[in-house]
Design a protein around this motif. Sequence first.
Motif, mmCIF file in Angstrom:
data_model
loop_
_atom_site.group_PDB
_atom_site.id
_atom_site.type_symbol
_atom_site.label_atom_id
_atom_site.label_comp_id
_atom_site.label_asym_id
_atom_site.label_seq_id
_atom_site.Cartn_x
_atom_site.Cartn_y
_atom_site.Cartn_z
ATOM 1 N N SER A 1 0.842 -1.197 0.000
ATOM 2 C CA SER A 1 0.000 0.000 0.000
ATOM 3 C C SER A 1 0.882 1.253 0.000
ATOM 4 C CB SER A 1 -0.907 0.011 1.232
ATOM 5 O OG SER A 1 -1.717 -1.135 1.262
ATOM 6 N N GLN A 2 0.398 2.263 -0.718
ATOM 7 C CA GLN A 2 1.119 3.525 -0.810
ATOM 8 C C GLN A 2 0.186 4.671 -0.418
ATOM 9 O OE1 GLN A 2 2.356 3.652 -4.922
ATOM 10 N NE2 GLN A 2 3.847 2.002 -4.667
ATOM 11 N N PRO A 3 0.724 5.771 0.073
ATOM 12 C CA PRO A 3 -0.136 6.892 0.465
ATOM 13 C C PRO A 3 -1.059 7.361 -0.654
ATOM 14 C CG PRO A 3 2.059 7.230 1.348
ATOM 15 C CD PRO A 3 2.130 5.999 0.463
ATOM 16 N N GLY A 4 -0.607 7.285 -1.910
ATOM 17 C CA GLY A 4 -1.434 7.671 -3.045
ATOM 18 C C GLY A 4 -2.622 6.765 -3.275
ATOM 19 N N ASP A 5 -2.658 5.627 -2.584
ATOM 20 C CA ASP A 5 -3.803 4.714 -2.689
ATOM 21 C C ASP A 5 -4.963 5.186 -1.823
ATOM 22 O OD1 ASP A 5 -1.573 1.860 -2.667
ATOM 23 O OD2 ASP A 5 -2.332 3.019 -4.370
ATOM 24 N N SER A 6 -4.737 6.172 -0.994
ATOM 25 C CA SER A 6 -5.799 6.678 -0.118
ATOM 26 C C SER A 6 -6.920 7.258 -0.974
ATOM 27 C CB SER A 6 -5.250 7.747 0.830
ATOM 28 O OG SER A 6 -4.271 7.206 1.692
ATOM 29 N N ALA A 7 -8.090 6.666 -0.862
ATOM 30 C CA ALA A 7 -9.233 7.025 -1.708
ATOM 31 C C ALA A 7 -10.431 6.222 -1.224
ATOM 32 C CB ALA A 7 -8.951 6.694 -3.178
ATOM 33 N N VAL A 8 -11.570 6.441 -1.871
ATOM 34 C CA VAL A 8 -12.734 5.601 -1.619
ATOM 35 C C VAL A 8 -12.784 4.542 -2.722
ATOM 36 C CG1 VAL A 8 -15.254 5.503 -1.422
ATOM 37 C CG2 VAL A 8 -14.003 7.471 -0.500
#
Lengths: 112, 111
Positions: free
Chosen positions: B80-87
């Motif tokens: 997981s990467q911070p850019g994966d933060s989403a709905v």
Amino acid sequence: GAGVSQSPRYKVAKRGQDVALRCDPISGHVSLFWYQQALGQGPEFLTYFQNEAQLDKSGLPSDRFFAERPEGSVSTLKIQRTQQEDSAVYLCASSFTGVEQFFGPGTRLTVL
Amino acid sequence: DQQVKQNSPSLSVQEGRISILNCDYTNSMFDYFLWYKKYPAEGPTFLISISSIKDKNEDGRFTVFLNKSAKHLSLHIVPSQPGDSAVYFCAASAGTYKYIFGTGTRLKVLA
């Protein structure tokens, strides 16, 4: 390459007003879809066009909702006599195959 | 009646670890499943899909698993990467263009 665009991005309407929401699909995409996304919910299907033909409007919540795509490209979703329960994000999507749908950014409609 | 359910409204994961997002469905006629990712003020973007004839589909860091007997699918993101933060929305269709979406899971990847 341009994606799906929608305008306006935000619309505030007084209860009882008519609104028109525009969708510009990706060039060459024959399929076009409208969805309604209420707060905290997933998108819900409203209607489907193949070129200029509206093949499915089973998701339109009432006869106040009307969609058209007269030349098989740009589409307009019209809502007459808006009600507070119409407040939502309206998403447009287009597709070449009908399988993978590309979504626009949506129009957030707020009815006061 | 919610035909596609995402029972976890939110999930927090440490960067580099695995994120597992779950989705359950009730309609046995569904034969195609998709995951969409949505950032604030943007429309959903297609992430990965799976047909009911498969039980796994992989694309880079993203893998979708389908368990037809349990009517369950999951999306694994590793690392997981911070850019994966989403709905993340799960969607299903029964041989048609009409997608039924779940209510979404908000993933937060902590740096």
